[in-house]
Design a protein around this motif. Structure first.
Motif, PDB file in Angstrom:
ATOM      1  N   PHE A   1       0.281   4.778   5.612  1.00 52.51           N
ATOM      2  CA  PHE A   1       0.959   6.012   5.241  1.00 52.51           C
ATOM      3  C   PHE A   1       2.075   5.786   4.471  1.00 52.51           C
ATOM      4  N   ASP A   2       2.580   6.436   3.364  1.00 50.13           N
ATOM      5  CA  ASP A   2       3.436   6.275   2.353  1.00 50.13           C
ATOM      6  C   ASP A   2       4.776   7.125   2.693  1.00 50.13           C
TER       7      ASP A   2
ATOM      8  N   THR B   1      -2.522  14.334   2.869  1.00 48.64           N
ATOM      9  CA  THR B   1      -3.140  14.237   4.219  1.00 48.64           C
ATOM     10  C   THR B   1      -2.240  13.521   5.187  1.00 48.64           C
ATOM     11  N   ILE B   2      -2.626  13.767   6.479  1.00 51.06           N
ATOM     12  CA  ILE B   2      -1.992  13.115   7.565  1.00 51.06           C
ATOM     13  C   ILE B   2      -2.588  11.855   8.273  1.00 51.06           C
ATOM     14  N   ALA B   3      -1.657  10.921   8.199  1.00 50.38           N
ATOM     15  CA  ALA B   3      -2.211   9.538   8.747  1.00 50.38           C
ATOM     16  C   ALA B   3      -2.086   9.523  10.281  1.00 50.38           C
ATOM     17  N   ASP B   4      -1.039  10.188  10.649  1.00 51.37           N
ATOM     18  CA  ASP B   4      -0.939   9.865  12.079  1.00 51.37           C
ATOM     19  C   ASP B   4       0.458  10.592  12.492  1.00 51.37           C
TER      20      ASP B   4
ATOM     21  N   LEU C   1       7.271   8.642   6.236  1.00 51.59           N
ATOM     22  CA  LEU C   1       7.194   8.827   7.750  1.00 51.59           C
ATOM     23  C   LEU C   1       8.461   9.684   8.061  1.00 51.59           C
TER      24      LEU C   1
ATOM     25  N   VAL D   1       6.849   2.776   1.990  1.00 59.42           N
ATOM     26  CA  VAL D   1       7.021   3.848   3.038  1.00 59.42           C
ATOM     27  C   VAL D   1       8.304   4.566   2.995  1.00 59.42           C
TER      28      VAL D   1
ATOM     29  N   GLN E   1       1.449  10.538  -0.907  1.00 62.52           N
ATOM     30  CA  GLN E   1       0.102  11.185  -0.360  1.00 62.52           C
ATOM     31  C   GLN E   1      -0.081  11.458   1.160  1.00 62.52           C
ATOM     32  N   ARG E   2       0.201  10.235   1.906  1.00 68.34           N
ATOM     33  CA  ARG E   2      -0.342  10.092   3.367  1.00 68.34           C
ATOM     34  C   ARG E   2       0.914  10.159   3.870  1.00 68.34           C
ATOM     35  N   PHE E   3       0.887  11.024   4.963  1.00 66.65           N
ATOM     36  CA  PHE E   3       2.162  11.406   5.776  1.00 66.65           C
ATOM     37  C   PHE E   3       1.901  11.200   7.320  1.00 66.65           C
ATOM     38  N   ALA E   4       3.148  10.524   7.858  1.00 65.76           N
ATOM     39  CA  ALA E   4       2.946  10.356   9.317  1.00 65.76           C
ATOM     40  C   ALA E   4       4.294  10.926   9.781  1.00 65.76           C
TER      41      ALA E   4
END
Length: 404
Positions: free
Chosen positions: A247-248, A201-204, A250, A276, A172-175
């Protein structure tokens, strides 16, 4: 071994591996591959197709291999209606423009190449004035359109493919950790767009100095932890357990030794591969990176490996050396030109013919050109394993199956 490049849905014909091409710069045509015609065949003579690649200057070795690949394509797909006209682009945009003018002056009706963005820009005007389409090997998307079609591998499509697959697997969460270069920012922007479109979503997104790829400070900012000295990726960061960074997935859009160094730093900072997933780019599609411990279980999008592996074997057998990665672009472009020349009537290289919506199947998988001059590819997703890369999501079988 067989290689085909025909309209998707057309029955392919197997072609035996050819003898070595002649040393003359113009490859001798042989019997063509059959496929669904794009237009009525005619009795007209061969059409001339220019191949603009560097045969001198710093990229000469790459250019010579691309010429060899194009000659191999004519032997395998047939070229009885095509004469290849290779011209040296040298090392400057001006020499590329002069090469284009020379080829057009000799009657070339299609240009394959050149390689670099500045060369494509320089070739555009003389080609446009002569109403000659250009299938270039660049990835500079701002140059596409009009008479310019880009054959190069587009990073944005790679990101879209792997992010879509990651979302299917529940991530779900991308960096991203990317170089502070135009390419790095392109990949960062592509990640934002792809994640949003896929419902993630974008975490960082962090950028490091590409001139000093020791990114300890940036890694610490990204993960919230400093790398642990003496901890190897294989051993794992046992002193700092638990999730990091929020984030999960990278994205690491780098290659070679820089990629390996970055991956080791983020592993040492406590990034657990069970929590991750690393995502890559086309730069991961390199035998030197396969099996790297810090990249294990990472995913990246690339051309389907089977057909390209067969191409690599045939190229080695014919020329006695391995092909550089971009040689396959020249092979597929020349094979496409041969198929269009064979079945496209007196004017085989029209925009409608080049933009055939069914697409084509080449050694880099499915591809077709869109109305804006960009290539669209059917990509697979590969996973880095200890014994090499394996396909975890096959490339689509047709463009009707494409979801990105």
């Amino acid at each position: 071994m067989a290689a085909t490049l025909v309209g998707c849905g057309a029955p392919p014909k197997t072609v035996s591996a050819p003898p070595p091409p002649p040393q003359s710069p113009k490859a001798a045509p042989v019997a063509p591959v059959t496929g669904t015609p794009l237009g009525p065949p005619t009795g007209a003579g061969p059409v001339k197709v220019a191949l603009l690649v560097p045969q001198s200057g710093p990229n000469a070795d790459l250019g010579k291999s691309m010429l060899e690949a194009a000659q191999l394509a004519l032997f395998e797909t047939g070229g009885d209606r095509l004469t290849l006209v290779p011209r040296d682009t040298g090392a400057t945009p001006e020499s590329a423009a002069n090469a284009a003018r020379a080829a057009i002056g000799e009657g070339a009706k299609l240009i394959l190449g050149p390689l670099l963005a500045g060369e494509v820009e320089a070739v555009r005007v003389p080609a446009q004035e002569a109403h000659v389409p250009v299938i270039a090997f660049s990835t500079a998307t701002q140059l596409a359109g009009g008479n310019i079609f880009l054959m190069g591998f587009l990073p944005k499509q790679e990101v879209q493919r792997e992010v879509g697959f990651a979302r299917e697997r529940g991530l779900q969460r991308f960096a991203a950790l990317a170089p502070n270069t135009p390419y790095g920012h392109l990949m960062g922007d592509a990640l934002r767009d792809a994640a949003t479109q896929a419902g993630g979503t974008i975490a960082d997104i962090e950028y490091f100095d590409a001139r000093a790829p020791n990114a300890v400070a940036v890694v610490q900012r990204l993960t919230g932890r400093a790398p642990t000295a003496g901890v190897t990726p294989a051993g794992g960061p046992a002193a700092q357990p638990g999730p990091v960074g929020g984030f999960d997935a990278l994205l690491l859009p780098e290659g070679g030794d820089v990629l390996k160094g970055l991956a080791r730093q983020v592993r040492q900072a406590g990034l657990d591969p069970a929590q991750v997933r690393l995502l890559g780019s086309g730069l991961w599609d390199d035998p030197a990176s396969a099996g790297e411990p810090a990249l294990l279980s990472g995913w990246f999008a690339a051309s389907p490996p089977e057909a390209r592996a067969q191409f690599d074997q045939r190229f080695r057998a014919t020329y006695g050396h391995p092909p550089p990665r971009l040689a396959s672009l020249a092979f597929d472009a020349a094979a496409l030109a041969a198929v269009l020349a064979k079945s496209g009537g007196p004017d085989p290289f029209t925009p409608d013919a080049i933009q055939n919506p069914r697409g084509f199947a080449g050694v880099d998988g499915l591809f077709r050109f869109t109305a804006d001059g960009l290539v669209q590819r059917g990509l697979a997703v590969l996973e880095v394993g200890p014994q090499g890369n394996t396909v975890v999501s096959p490339a689509p079988a047709s463009f009707s199956d494409l979801t990105y």
